[in-house]
Design a protein around this motif. Structure first.
Motif, PDB file in Angstrom:
ATOM      1  N   TYR A   4       0.869  -1.180   0.000  1.00  0.00           N
ATOM      2  CA  TYR A   4       0.000   0.000   0.000  1.00  0.00           C
ATOM      3  C   TYR A   4       0.903   1.226   0.000  1.00  0.00           C
ATOM      4  O   TYR A   4       2.130   1.106   0.107  1.00  0.00           O
ATOM      5  N   GLU A   5       0.323   2.401  -0.087  1.00  0.00           N
ATOM      6  CA  GLU A   5       1.112   3.624  -0.268  1.00  0.00           C
ATOM      7  C   GLU A   5       2.090   3.894   0.875  1.00  0.00           C
ATOM      8  O   GLU A   5       3.272   4.098   0.638  1.00  0.00           O
ATOM      9  N   ASP A  78      -7.719   9.668  -8.081  1.00  0.00           N
ATOM     10  CA  ASP A  78      -6.536   9.494  -7.247  1.00  0.00           C
ATOM     11  C   ASP A  78      -6.873   9.968  -5.843  1.00  0.00           C
ATOM     12  O   ASP A  78      -6.237  10.842  -5.286  1.00  0.00           O
ATOM     13  N   THR A  99      -5.593  -1.482  -2.026  1.00  0.00           N
ATOM     14  CA  THR A  99      -4.592  -1.251  -3.075  1.00  0.00           C
ATOM     15  C   THR A  99      -4.728  -2.300  -4.169  1.00  0.00           C
ATOM     16  O   THR A  99      -4.710  -1.969  -5.362  1.00  0.00           O
ATOM     17  N   THR A 104      -6.311   3.599  -4.825  1.00  0.00           N
ATOM     18  CA  THR A 104      -5.009   4.162  -4.500  1.00  0.00           C
ATOM     19  C   THR A 104      -5.046   5.674  -4.572  1.00  0.00           C
ATOM     20  O   THR A 104      -5.850   6.234  -5.334  1.00  0.00           O
ATOM     21  N   PRO A 105      -4.224   6.311  -3.769  1.00  0.00           N
ATOM     22  CA  PRO A 105      -3.314   5.732  -2.788  1.00  0.00           C
ATOM     23  C   PRO A 105      -4.038   5.345  -1.502  1.00  0.00           C
ATOM     24  O   PRO A 105      -4.939   6.048  -1.063  1.00  0.00           O
ATOM     25  N   SER A 106      -3.669   4.217  -0.931  1.00  0.00           N
ATOM     26  CA  SER A 106      -4.238   3.743   0.333  1.00  0.00           C
ATOM     27  C   SER A 106      -3.175   3.806   1.410  1.00  0.00           C
ATOM     28  O   SER A 106      -2.013   3.470   1.185  1.00  0.00           O
TER      29      SER A 106
END
Length: 137
Positions: A4-5, A78, A99, A104-106
């Motif tokens: 994930y992010e 996004d 994700t 995303t972003p998560s």
């Protein structure tokens, strides 16, 4: 590539929510936890937290992604999606699932709502806004 992010502290999560009006916070704890200790309060930002348990009494919630979709969280765009649980474990799993589904972003709020040690106070212990749960997910 990460699952994930990123991991965020509660303060970093609040800052991201303040600076991105389309960002959303998802509390993945259970209704029992929400009623016992409350939920994050985003009213100062003109938003509500999304309540979507990632677990049920029977195990992992097979409708988790459906709950996110019902809340208007979709892969289009996004839009930052932040996940919080009690101490950061379930929210990390939620960020990974999201994700993989293209949300995303998560982000994972690492300390969770309640924290997991004296060094990790969590959302509540950090003095961030909280409120009682009104019983409506």
């Amino acid at each position: 590539m990460s699952a994930y992010e990123a991991d965020l502290t509660p303060a970093e999560a609040w800052e991201l929510l303040e600076n991105h009006e389309d960002a959303v916070l998802v509390d993945v704890r259970t209704p029992g936890e929400w009623s016992e200790v409350g939920i994050p309060d985003l009213s100062a930002l003109g938003r509500r937290v999304v309540l979507a348990p990632i677990q049920t009494a029977m195990g992992w919630n097979s409708d988790f992604l459906g709950l996110l979709q019902q809340a208007g969280i979709s892969p289009e765009g996004d839009r930052p999606v932040l996940f919080v649980c009690r101490s950061g474990g379930r929210s990390a799993a939620a960020a990974q699932v999201a994700t993989q589904a293209g949300l995303t972003p998560s982000y994972n709020v690492t300390e969770g709502y309640e924290g997991h040690s004296s060094a990790a106070a969590g959302w509540h212990g950090s003095g961030l806004p909280t409120t009682a749960w009104e019983g409506q997910a």
